[in-house]
Write an enzyme that holds these catalytic residues in place. Structure first.
Site, PDB file in Angstrom:
ATOM      1  N   HIS B  41     -12.096  10.055   7.772  1.00  9.20           N
ATOM      2  CA  HIS B  41     -13.278   9.212   7.513  1.00  9.20           C
ATOM      3  C   HIS B  41     -13.251   7.991   8.432  1.00  9.20           C
ATOM      4  O   HIS B  41     -12.238   7.730   9.087  1.00  9.20           O
ATOM      5  CB  HIS B  41     -13.360   8.790   6.050  1.00  9.20           C
ATOM      6  CG  HIS B  41     -12.221   7.941   5.579  1.00  9.20           C
ATOM      7  ND1 HIS B  41     -10.939   8.415   5.398  1.00  9.20           N
ATOM      8  CD2 HIS B  41     -12.164   6.611   5.263  1.00  9.20           C
ATOM      9  CE1 HIS B  41     -10.151   7.437   4.981  1.00  9.20           C
ATOM     10  NE2 HIS B  41     -10.860   6.326   4.894  1.00  9.20           N
ATOM     11  N   HIS B  43     -13.089   4.617   8.290  1.00  9.34           N
ATOM     12  CA  HIS B  43     -12.551   3.273   8.048  1.00  9.34           C
ATOM     13  C   HIS B  43     -11.566   2.871   9.153  1.00  9.34           C
ATOM     14  O   HIS B  43     -10.865   3.714   9.697  1.00  9.34           O
ATOM     15  CB  HIS B  43     -11.835   3.215   6.691  1.00  9.34           C
ATOM     16  CG  HIS B  43     -12.765   2.971   5.545  1.00  9.34           C
ATOM     17  ND1 HIS B  43     -12.503   3.420   4.271  1.00  9.34           N
ATOM     18  CD2 HIS B  43     -13.956   2.313   5.472  1.00  9.34           C
ATOM     19  CE1 HIS B  43     -13.495   3.044   3.464  1.00  9.34           C
ATOM     20  NE2 HIS B  43     -14.386   2.380   4.175  1.00  9.34           N
ATOM     21  N   ASP B 163      -3.735  10.669  -2.165  1.00 14.19           N
ATOM     22  CA  ASP B 163      -4.031   9.226  -2.163  1.00 14.19           C
ATOM     23  C   ASP B 163      -3.441   8.527  -3.402  1.00 14.19           C
ATOM     24  O   ASP B 163      -3.726   8.899  -4.529  1.00 14.19           O
ATOM     25  CB  ASP B 163      -5.564   9.080  -2.166  1.00 14.19           C
ATOM     26  CG  ASP B 163      -6.054   7.640  -2.153  1.00 14.19           C
ATOM     27  OD1 ASP B 163      -5.229   6.708  -2.109  1.00 14.19           O
ATOM     28  OD2 ASP B 163      -7.297   7.462  -2.181  1.00 14.19           O
ATOM     29  N   SER B 334     -14.310   0.877  -6.879  1.00 10.91           N
ATOM     30  CA  SER B 334     -13.296   1.236  -5.892  1.00 10.91           C
ATOM     31  C   SER B 334     -13.584   2.614  -5.317  1.00 10.91           C
ATOM     32  O   SER B 334     -14.196   3.460  -5.968  1.00 10.91           O
ATOM     33  CB  SER B 334     -11.924   1.237  -6.562  1.00 10.91           C
ATOM     34  OG  SER B 334     -10.977   1.812  -5.684  1.00 10.91           O
ATOM     35  N   HIS B 336     -11.118   4.657  -4.482  1.00  7.79           N
ATOM     36  CA  HIS B 336      -9.899   5.452  -4.633  1.00  7.79           C
ATOM     37  C   HIS B 336      -9.738   5.971  -6.061  1.00  7.79           C
ATOM     38  O   HIS B 336     -10.024   5.269  -7.023  1.00  7.79           O
ATOM     39  CB  HIS B 336      -8.682   4.612  -4.248  1.00  7.79           C
ATOM     40  CG  HIS B 336      -8.691   4.164  -2.818  1.00  7.79           C
ATOM     41  ND1 HIS B 336      -8.207   4.948  -1.796  1.00  7.79           N
ATOM     42  CD2 HIS B 336      -9.148   3.023  -2.238  1.00  7.79           C
ATOM     43  CE1 HIS B 336      -8.342   4.304  -0.642  1.00  7.79           C
ATOM     44  NE2 HIS B 336      -8.919   3.131  -0.884  1.00  7.79           N
TER      45      HIS B 336
END
Lengths: 522, 522
Positions: B41, B43, B163, B334, B336
């Site tokens: 991704h 970021h 993650d 968030s 995550h």
């Protein structure tokens, strides 16, 4: 009258500073008007700078037994104990300080013996809550004295100053007793060595840990200077009670099994030189982490310390410890009132004027909103900044003057205060380093007597230094030639070198080191 | 195959460093073995260092449209766009990278177009979740493709990497749609100008704000380089849709009433040079805070940024704005997964081996506990550190080798990497400053030709400098005399001066400045 006189800790833009104290110059200029210092409780941010003030303005100090006990140790280290005029007060005291009369109402907080202050002044009553919470199930002390607050409220309070730290938080702060129950669960179920980190001043927390150690037949050893010091002082003054045989010394640890040991340590904020940090990173002389150690961090994190703290927690996990920290469990209660407690105190006291104190502006703003919601007129609520002068009369309050206040930076031996200039220099040095050029010039012929010596610190990297050095030498040669052939003054030469090198170095490296030419004429 | 290649931001012990990239030396040494780079991704911590790697190892890059779009801008700035081999993939792609086959499963995250990666290798299937959450009510995108995870689970997954960022948090992460509802409430009820700060990469959040601007007939102006850049790119690529006439330029602001304006700005972390920070502290050329502005901070705070952020929030309150930040309201979700989402994915995938990634050690530890609770054998769970080499075969995994990895520090123009030495020098300069002594000596007589020149930067304070200077001069005279009368080498003289001055200065000031003697022989 001065209410509390504390220190704060340096921010990241104050490299090399150890502590920060208030700028005392206004107080020193007006020392003839000062009649006394009142201390609400024994935390560093309330007593830490008293010594620096007494050196210049030696007036009587009033405070509760524990606060003055902790202050004594500090004054002793500064060699001021013999001259200080310390007066212990309690909930029955009424003391005259100039034209004021002060009384003291017990409140709860994260250190015992904390008092709100009621000042009867010629224009009316002013109430300062101190750092406070209302704990209906406190440990080792009484509930904040709500009846006294109510009684003072009946006497018409002109102005109330109230702790804002947790004014953004809904509900009522957690009780110290609930923390004890969490700790009881953890300690009772553990069959490993236990290491507990907390604030050294959180005496009642430490008392709870000692009680649990007794209950579960564990031996306790204390690590860290401030922790040992505070516990010793608290036992001496009767704020901590511990049965004989529970506390052991370092050298006795080897006589006990791991599961029978409980260590109380400093380092709840991840401070580099604290016991916990040394233990985690194998820098401690006696103790290192064993697999299965239970580490409990029983404290909040002060904003700005998060990264340091997480480094320590990560390292503890890495070495196999089981770490309990606050986001995982209720192992800490704040010492500051939440919204419901502020509402309760405002209801009891019903002040005419209200002034949020203690907290960042966002917290004070939230505290002001609470007071407005409780019916205090917006015009009667005052949000002040450091240095604002509030003038209080019986019929009105005005804030229309500002005095210069600020911070004094103390580092090293504290020989001198650090000025802003020195800090700015350090910041620049830290960002981009320094380039020194030393050269000798003949006074009469104006010729360079030897190749200039160029030294870089914190600036150049090997990869680039050859090219840069070659170019710097060429530029210097040009500058010295120009000087030789002209009638320029030596200070002009300084400026030319600085200006040209700075602009060249920025262009090539996007860095702005300090350029320091030193030219000696012989 | 390399999976993601990002940057991180400097810590407080890296003064003057702008960005930190991974040390690439192992990759460069083994470049003949590398077949491609897969990007999960867009970021910064996943794409920010791709350019630095491509300079040395120019292999094909695979990633989704948005991630590669953002990467393109970066490569363009570095002059690398023409040589880069970028390949857009989506949920239907199957690409061969050396002996691996890669497929991509859509997940939710705080930037659109995030994909988990399924690698079919000669020894079995390896699944990397990427940074992910499972959002049952996402905005502008589909729910993470649970059916695909289930289907891959049926093919026997050997190893799953997951993650860990929020693995300490109970429950399920908040949905992006719920954030939209909070924002709708705030924006709908407001009759003031609105300023919203968010991460520039949080495209779906920005889309929600734009939708609400349309709903409540507001004009939107964008401030901050990365915010303008990302929104432009996202509109171009179709990730943001906005009706004509909603977005306006800076110069048009004056044509609208305050209540019809909504500004989207950078600065959700309190960064000094962000739009929000400039607006708060009156350093912005066009915009300053009006009383009653509604400021909404729709982002989480990255640990370490708290102090900077609070400074900005305090200043906004001070200027009369109404500030909504996360501890007051649900204005951020968030990106995550929380514990429940990790449990769900483990249930669907049922991997033989499990490896927590992405997070600090305490988060990875917590992720490992989740996997254990779900029935994965403790022996089959791997907690690795940077540099650990994991060798995977179909029947076993071993971790018994370590390569040297680390960080490279990039500052200024990025001409060179900063070494640790330079950083250490900067830290010392920052702590205690520098003292330079320049002197000239006659080669033949060994006599001093002039009074040495002493310069201090970031070290001495006026109060103390007179006494110190006098003593330093006396000591230098002794040192030079000693040199004159002896057969010492000039480097011995350097050492004597350094050693004596350092010990004297420490004794007097408890500070350890860099002592830099420069002695020129003529």
């Amino acid at each position: 009258m001065i209410l509390d006189c504390g220190i704060t800790f340096p921010q990241e833009d104050m490299p090399g500073v150890d502590i920060v104290i208030p700028d005392m110059s206004y107080l020193i200029k007006n020392k003839h008007k000062i009649r006394g210092i009142v201390i609400t409780h024994g935390h560093e941010d309330h007593i830490g700078a008293v010594g620096y003030l007494l050196k210049e303005v030696n007036v009587p100090v009033y405070g509760a037994k524990l606060a003055l006990g902790l202050l004594e140790s500090k004054l002793n280290e500064m060699g001021l104990l013999s001259i200080a005029k310390l007066n212990v007060v309690d909930s029955n005291s009424k003391v005259s300080i100039g034209c004021f009369k002060a009384e003291f109402i017990p409140v709860n907080h994260s250190i015992p013996d904390t008092y709100a202050v009621v000042l009867t002044t010629p224009v009316g009553i002013i109430l300062h809550t101190a750092d406070f919470k209302i704990d209906f199930n406190p440990v080792n002390e009484r509930v904040a004295d709500l009846n006294r607050f109510s009684e003072v409220g009946n006497r018409n309070v002109l102005l109330m100053l109230a702790d804002s730290t947790n004014a953004t938080k809904e509900g009522h702060s957690m009780s110290e007793k609930a923390v004890g129950e969490s700790l009881d669960n953890l300690i009772g179920r553990s069959s490993s060595r236990i290491i507990i980190a907390s604030f050294a001043s959180n005496i009642n927390r430490i008392q709870q840990v000692l009680n649990l150690a007794e209950k579960y037949r564990k031996k306790v050893c204390i690590f860290g200077y401030s922790m040992r010091n505070n516990i010793k002082k608290s036992i001496e003054l009767g704020y901590i009670k511990v049965k004989k045989g529970i506390l052991i010394e370092e050298f006795e640890i080897k006589n006990y099994k791991s599961k029978d040991l409980l260590l109380i340590v400093t380092g709840s904020q991840g401070e580099t030189n604290s016991a916990l940090s040394k233990i985690a990173f194998k820098r401690h002389q006696k103790i290192s982490i064993d697999k299965n150690d239970l580490v409990i961090r029983s404290a909040s994190v002060i904003p700005g310390n998060e990264k340091f703290l997480y480094r320590v927690i990560n390292e503890l996990f890495r070495r196999g410890a089981n770490v309990i920290y606050q986001s995982l469990s209720d192992v800490h209660a704040s010492g500051h009132a939440y919204k419901q407690e502020l509402r309760l105190l405002i209801t009891l006291v019903r002040p005419k004027y209200y002034m949020p104190v203690h907290g960042e502006f966002m917290h004070m703003e939230s505290n002001a909103m609470i007071a407005m919601d409780m019916g205090i007129n917006e015009k009667n609520i005052f949000l002040l900044e450091n240095g604002d002068v509030m003038k209080v009369s019986s019929s009105k309050i005005t804030v229309d003057e500002k005095i210069t206040v600020g911070a004094s930076f103390i580092d090293g031996s504290g020989v001198g205060d650090l000025g802003d200039d020195v800090l700015k220099e350090r910041m620049i040095l830290a960002q981009d380093g320094i380039l020194n050029i030393s050269a000798v010039i003949d006074k009469t012929t104006r010729y360079l007597k030897a190749e200039p010596i160029i030294t870089a610190k914190g600036f150049m990297y090997e990869k680039e230094s050859d090219d840069l050095m070659r170019m710097i030498k060429i530029m210097l040669k040009e500058d010295f030639d120009k000087y030789q052939k002209s009638t320029l003054h030596i200070s002009d030469l300084h400026n030319i070198i600085k200006k040209r090198l700075r602009s060249y170095l920025y262009q090539e490296t996007k860095r702005n080191p300090v350029v320091l030419p030193v030219i000696i004429e012989v």
